[in-house]
Structures are given as structure tokens and as C-alpha cells.
Write a protein that holds these residues in place. Structure first.
Motif: not given
Length: 89
Positions: A17-19, A36-38, A59-62
Motif C-alpha cells: 500500500x502507498x501512503x 511512503x510504501x508499506x 513487514x517492510x517500510x520504504x
């Protein structure tokens, strides 16, 4: 590590998902590097609940600049968290 690098190693995520950063339309774009992205790589799922704490997953967070800043394994005792959810703020 970029999203492309992650996908080369792990393949396409099971969930992504994009945030977008919340800000007023008249305000400048925020300069921090918040998520920005999960991405989620589900290793084992027992129930239909999307937020099941028994899931085995990574879970990865960019950040907004497209770089991995936090990797959080869940129910994978042999893996350790890398980075931080507050890194780059």
C-alpha cells in the motif's frame, strides 16, 4: 535498499500500500522521510483477519525517497528488526 532491490530478493509482496503525506494543498510538500510504501510478505496465515497477531510475516517500510528504512518481522524469532519506525523523521 530500494523497492526494486527488495523485489529481486523476495519477489512481489503479498500486500502493498502507498501512503501519501497529509498536508494542506496550499502548503509545501513535507520534507521528512516518513513512510511512503508499506509491504508485507506473509509466510504463514491461520485466519482471514488481515491484522491477525498470529500471522508469520515480514513487514517492510520504504521512505518517500524509495529507500527501505524499517524491516519488522512478526513471529519469526530467528529474524531481528532492522532500522526504526522513527528513522529519518
Amino acid at each position: 535498499m530500494s523497492l526494486e532491490d527488495v523485489e529481486k530478493l523476495l519477489g512481489k509482496p503479498d500486500f502493498a500500500t502507498g501512503i501519501s503525506a497529509a498536508h494542506l494543498a496550499t502548503a509545501p510538500e513535507p520534507t521528512d522521510k516518513r513512510c511512503k510504501d508499506q509491504l508485507a510478505y506473509i509466510v504463514k496465515k491461520k485466519h482471514e483477519n488481515m491484522t491477525d497477531m498470529e500471522d508469520v510475516a515480514i513487514y517492510l517500510f520504504l521512505s518517500r525517497d524509495g529507500r527501505l528504512y524499517w524491516a519488522a518481522p512478526q513471529n519469526l524469532p530467528s529474524l531481528k528488526q532492522l532500522g526504526s519506525p522513527t528513522e529519518g523523521k
